[in-house]
Design an enzyme around this catalytic site. Structure first.
Site, PDB file in Angstrom:
ATOM      1  N   HIS A 155       2.608  14.063 -12.291  1.00 53.84           N
ATOM      2  CA  HIS A 155       1.230  13.938 -11.749  1.00 53.84           C
ATOM      3  C   HIS A 155       0.625  12.555 -12.059  1.00 53.84           C
ATOM      4  O   HIS A 155      -0.595  12.426 -12.190  1.00 53.84           O
ATOM      5  CB  HIS A 155       0.294  15.022 -12.300  1.00 53.84           C
ATOM      6  CG  HIS A 155       0.852  16.408 -12.212  1.00 53.84           C
ATOM      7  ND1 HIS A 155       0.564  17.267 -11.168  1.00 53.84           N
ATOM      8  CD2 HIS A 155       1.699  17.089 -13.018  1.00 53.84           C
ATOM      9  CE1 HIS A 155       1.206  18.416 -11.357  1.00 53.84           C
ATOM     10  NE2 HIS A 155       1.912  18.329 -12.472  1.00 53.84           N
ATOM     11  N   SER A 276      -2.530 -15.010  -1.492  1.00 52.35           N
ATOM     12  CA  SER A 276      -3.660 -14.633  -0.652  1.00 52.35           C
ATOM     13  C   SER A 276      -4.219 -15.897  -0.007  1.00 52.35           C
ATOM     14  O   SER A 276      -4.212 -16.966  -0.613  1.00 52.35           O
ATOM     15  CB  SER A 276      -4.733 -13.970  -1.505  1.00 52.35           C
ATOM     16  OG  SER A 276      -5.998 -14.088  -0.890  1.00 52.35           O
ATOM     17  N   LYS A 282      -4.203 -14.816  -6.554  1.00 52.22           N
ATOM     18  CA  LYS A 282      -3.467 -13.586  -6.242  1.00 52.22           C
ATOM     19  C   LYS A 282      -1.964 -13.768  -6.149  1.00 52.22           C
ATOM     20  O   LYS A 282      -1.471 -14.759  -5.637  1.00 52.22           O
ATOM     21  CB  LYS A 282      -3.959 -13.015  -4.900  1.00 52.22           C
ATOM     22  CG  LYS A 282      -5.347 -12.400  -4.955  1.00 52.22           C
ATOM     23  CD  LYS A 282      -5.364 -11.051  -5.661  1.00 52.22           C
ATOM     24  CE  LYS A 282      -4.624 -10.017  -4.917  1.00 52.22           C
ATOM     25  NZ  LYS A 282      -5.390  -8.937  -4.386  1.00 52.22           N
ATOM     26  N   GLU A 289       5.318  -3.312  -0.898  1.00 50.59           N
ATOM     27  CA  GLU A 289       4.425  -2.630   0.050  1.00 50.59           C
ATOM     28  C   GLU A 289       5.094  -2.463   1.413  1.00 50.59           C
ATOM     29  O   GLU A 289       4.938  -1.437   2.079  1.00 50.59           O
ATOM     30  CB  GLU A 289       3.124  -3.414   0.198  1.00 50.59           C
ATOM     31  CG  GLU A 289       2.292  -3.408  -1.090  1.00 50.59           C
ATOM     32  CD  GLU A 289       1.192  -4.457  -1.036  1.00 50.59           C
ATOM     33  OE1 GLU A 289       0.255  -4.285  -0.249  1.00 50.59           O
ATOM     34  OE2 GLU A 289       1.296  -5.459  -1.775  1.00 50.59           O
TER      35      GLU A 289
END
Ligand code: ARG
Length: 475
Positions: A155, A276, A282, A289
């Site tokens: 979880h 970024s 960043k 992803e």
């Protein structure tokens, strides 16, 4: 040149032609179409349906055309409907009407599915090879962290500490199942459809067994109507690809989470990160992803083919032309994602100290207390309750389990003596998980060793199958 037209007063209207046209995507079947044409020609020659001299002339033209397809000097043109008509045009341009002789006893219906099987087998073997490389990267990375404890989660909450090598190696077992599935799929897909004709077989003296052998298939169709209709192998391949995508997406999710500021376990190499356009600081885990995101189209492609096949009448229906783009797209997607994920994993470093510090957090050693009592024959429900009370005492006083006093332990349960402190360590907990497949480092090392050996064996088998396939293709 159209492969049909004798009974038509006029050719197709522009919108009808462009709708039915597939050569802009099925052109990649060209090498397989040429090879299956050679096999068909061989059987026509063997049975005397084409005179030996003519057959040799057609074979020479097919070889020439093959070379031109490879070099790119022969390409499809706007007026070609599909790869089959484009290549027949090429043949006719070389040897005139004789080129059409090869159509005896063959329909595009048995031809296209034979080509697609060959294409699928070739590319499935490449996908399998890329997975074995991914497996090596996963298992080698896992072996670096066998002795490093980390929190294990259920979880996404701390559950029990584990060896981080165990955590990483788990992915290899998921991909090993994909490799198993590929192996099963290869056996089921290795069936030739050539000789089924449009749907009913042929009155000509063809020899489907001979053709199957020529193309390296294990067997030939048993029912010609099924043979031209069957696209199970496409749907199954797409399921395998969707499942691989699913496994990649779970890696993507983990790497994304672990690279976050909050976790800061994973340091993804610059080479597998992106920046970024507005925030100079960043460093984003885009490969992870994309591995997660691309799984969507892999599932979508499976759905699209299953939906197309549902309720479809048997034999050939033009709907079946819709089998190719989803299949090609899934293969292209995996060819992009697999090497990038492999590289990302191989170059990721993990913060051993941070993971070790986090390992006992969230009272992840509480099960040890319950197990300690269970070993003293205390019924587990009672042991569970007692261990839970220890957590409650810690929470209300802002302490960790090992900070409870001996008196407090005994007060919770009379059999919670000082010995319990020995199991309240991360290493003690991990080392004690010695049942098969468990997280004890000695077992994890053995698991990884066995998985690496199995992977090396698979890698060899795939390479030899692929070599045999390539040899067949160039025959
Ligand atoms: N381009 C077609 C396909 O991909 C080839 C088979 C055409 N057969 C036919 N009967 N029109 O399915």
């Amino acid at each position: 040149m159209a492969l049909w037209g004798g009974r038509f007063a006029q050719g197709p209207e522009e919108s009808a032609f462009v709708l039915s046209r597939s050569v802009h995507f099925d052109w990649r079947l060209a090498p397989y179409d040429l090879r299956s044409s050679k096999a068909h020609l061989a059987v026509l020659k063997k049975s005397g349906l084409i005179a030996a001299m003519d057959a040799d002339a057609i074979a020479a033209a097919l070889n020439e055309l093959s070379a031109e397809v490879v070099s790119g000097s022969f390409i499809a043109i706007d007026s070609d409907e599909d790869v089959h008509s484009a290549l027949e045009r090429g043949l006719n341009e070389k040897i005139g009407a004789l080129g059409g002789a090869i159509r005896a006893g063959r329909s595009r219906n048995d031809q296209v599915t034979t080509d697609l099987r060959l294409f699928s087998i070739d590319h499935m073997l490449e996908v399998a090879r890329l997975i074995t490389l991914l497996q090596t990267a996963i298992l080698e990375k896992a072996s670096e962290y066998v002795n490093d404890p980390a929190p294990g989660f259920t979880h996404i909450q701390h559950a029990q500490p584990v060896s981080f090598g165990h955590e990483l190696a788990k992915h290899a077992h998921a991909f090993a199942r994909d490799l198993d599935r590929i192996n099963d799929w290869l056996a089921r897909t290795s069936v030739s459809s050539l000789g089924a004709g449009a749907l009913a077989g042929s009155s000509l003296a063809l020899d489907p067994e001979f053709t199957a052998k020529n193309l390296g298939f294990d067997s030939t169709f048993a029912n010609s109507i099924d043979a031209v209709s069957d696209r199970d192998y496409v749907a199954e391949a797409l399921f395998i690809f969707a499942m691989i995508g699913n496994h990649l997406s779970r890696i993507g999710e983990e790497w994304t989470l672990w690279a976050s500021q909050e976790f800061a376990w994973a340091k993804i190499a610059d080479a597998y990160s992106t920046g970024s356009s507005i925030m100079p600081q960043k460093k984003n885990p885009d490969m992870a992803e994309l591995a997660r995101g691309k799984s969507g189209r892999l599932v979508g492609n499976l759905m699209s083919v299953l939906t197309m096949l549902k309720g479809l009448p048997f034999a050939y229906n033009r709907d079946l032309q819709e089998d190719k783009e989803p299949l090609f797209d899934s293969i292209d997607t995996l060819m992009l994602v697999l090497p990038a994920v492999t590289g990302m994993i191989a170059t990721t470093g993990f913060d051993r100290e941070k993971m070790a510090l986090a390992a006992p957090g969230g009272f992840s050693l509480t099960t040890e207390i319950a197990d300690y009592l269970a070993k003293k024959k205390v019924p587990f429900a009672v042991a569970h309750e007692a261990a839970g009370r220890c957590v409650a005492m810690c929470e209300s006083s802002g302490r960790e389990l090992h900070q409870l006093t001996d008196a407090e332990f005994v007060q919770v349960h009379p059999q919670l003596d000082g010995g319990v402190r020995e199991v309240l360590t991360v290493h003690g907990a991990i080392n004690s998980r010695t049942t098969a497949g468990g997280t004890a480092p000695v077992l994890v090392t053995a698991q990884i060793k066995a998985a690496l050996a199995a992977n090396a064996k698979t890698e060899k088998e795939i390479a030899s199958k692929h070599a045999a396939f390539s040899e067949m293709m160039s025959a």
